[in-house]
Write an enzyme that holds these catalytic residues in place. Structure first.
Site, PDB file in Angstrom:
ATOM      1  N   CYS A  62      13.690  -1.484  15.032  1.00  0.00           N
ATOM      2  CA  CYS A  62      14.210  -2.638  14.145  1.00  0.00           C
ATOM      3  C   CYS A  62      13.818  -3.387  14.952  1.00  0.00           C
ATOM      4  CB  CYS A  62      16.106  -2.063  15.115  1.00  0.00           C
ATOM      5  SG  CYS A  62      16.949  -3.272  13.814  1.00  0.00           S
ATOM      6  N   HIS A 108      23.407  -8.330   9.812  1.00  0.00           N
ATOM      7  CA  HIS A 108      23.891  -9.531  10.083  1.00  0.00           C
ATOM      8  C   HIS A 108      23.755 -10.664   9.049  1.00  0.00           C
ATOM      9  CE1 HIS A 108      20.386  -8.168   7.657  1.00  0.00           C
ATOM     10  NE2 HIS A 108      20.169  -9.302   6.554  1.00  0.00           N
TER      11      HIS A 108
HETATM   12  P1  5GP Z   1      18.555 -10.162   4.089  1.00  0.00           P
HETATM   13  O1  5GP Z   1      17.595  -9.543   2.711  1.00  0.00           O
HETATM   14  O2  5GP Z   1      18.460  -8.600   4.810  1.00  0.00           O
HETATM   15  O3  5GP Z   1      19.874 -10.067   3.560  1.00  0.00           O
HETATM   16  O4  5GP Z   1      18.656 -10.968   4.844  1.00  0.00           O
HETATM   17  C1  5GP Z   1      16.872 -11.188   6.307  1.00  0.00           C
HETATM   18  C2  5GP Z   1      17.234 -11.947   6.387  1.00  0.00           C
HETATM   19  O5  5GP Z   1      15.868 -11.895   7.854  1.00  0.00           O
HETATM   20  C3  5GP Z   1      15.798 -13.359   5.455  1.00  0.00           C
HETATM   21  O6  5GP Z   1      16.078 -14.458   5.114  1.00  0.00           O
HETATM   22  C4  5GP Z   1      14.041 -13.347   6.240  1.00  0.00           C
HETATM   23  O7  5GP Z   1      13.948 -14.263   6.027  1.00  0.00           O
HETATM   24  C5  5GP Z   1      15.163 -12.976   8.117  1.00  0.00           C
HETATM   25  N1  5GP Z   1      14.156 -12.479   8.774  1.00  0.00           N
HETATM   26  C6  5GP Z   1      12.958 -11.590   8.814  1.00  0.00           C
HETATM   27  N2  5GP Z   1      12.529 -11.380   9.218  1.00  0.00           N
HETATM   28  C7  5GP Z   1      12.932 -11.995  10.286  1.00  0.00           C
HETATM   29  C8  5GP Z   1      12.191 -12.435  11.727  1.00  0.00           C
HETATM   30  O8  5GP Z   1      11.148 -12.025  11.975  1.00  0.00           O
HETATM   31  N3  5GP Z   1      12.792 -13.725  12.411  1.00  0.00           N
HETATM   32  C9  5GP Z   1      13.508 -14.512  12.229  1.00  0.00           C
HETATM   33  N4  5GP Z   1      14.206 -15.170  12.736  1.00  0.00           N
HETATM   34  N5  5GP Z   1      14.045 -14.357  10.340  1.00  0.00           N
HETATM   35  C10 5GP Z   1      13.794 -12.970   9.490  1.00  0.00           C
HETATM   36 ZN    ZN Z   2      18.550  -2.449  14.843  1.00  0.00          ZN
END
Ligand code: 5GP
Ligand code: ZN
Length: 116
Positions: free
Chosen positions: A4, A99
């Site tokens: 993950c 998150h």
């Molecule tokens: P979701 O669409 O799942 O709510 O948001 C996932 C978020 O994780 C996105 O805004 C994306 O830019 C961020 N994200 C994805 N991979 C990484 C990473 O490796 N590091 C960081 N800091 N953010 C990430």
């Molecule tokens: Zn996890």
């Protein structure tokens, strides 16, 4: 969970720009910020999504919300912010580790959703 992305960030195996940490939660800058402030707050213990929470997760969920204002105050969004928790397919969650997005900055962040 060994495979993950956010568990790896929580463990320090993948670097992140940390803004807050305690024994239960970690907050770090989103890699692709959509507003001047865009921080993610995660439980350190793996929870896949809001659709997977159990009663034992309730305290950490409270903590995630409770640190949002502290982060906003310290990271340049003192007059408010928005919290977004995308969940599952309908919520278009991309990373399957719960998150909260904390978004803000000097200007209002925009309408909550665009009408379909
Ligand atoms: P979701 O669409 O799942 O709510 O948001 C996932 C978020 O994780 C996105 O805004 C994306 O830019 C961020 N994200 C994805 N991979 C990484 C990473 O490796 N590091 C960081 N800091 N953010 C990430
Ligand atoms: Zn996890």
């Amino acid at each position: 969970m060994s495979d993950c992305l956010f568990c790896k960030i929580a463990a320090g195996d993948i670097p992140s720009r940390k803004v807050y940490e305690d024994e239960d939660v970690l907050a770090f800058h989103d890699i692709n910020p959509l507003r001047p402030l865009h921080v993610l707050v995660i439980p350190k213990r793996h929870i896949t999504s809001l659709a997977h929470v159990t009663p034992e997760d309730v305290p950490v969920l409270g903590k995630i919300l409770a640190v949002a204002n502290k982060i906003a105050q310290e990271q340049g969004s003192p007059d408010g912010f928005r919290v977004i928790i995308n969940t599952g397919r309908i919520g278009q969650q991309e990373v399957p580790h719960l998150h909260a997005h904390i978004v803000g900055g000097p200007e209002p962040v925009g309408p909550m959703l665009k009408r379909l």
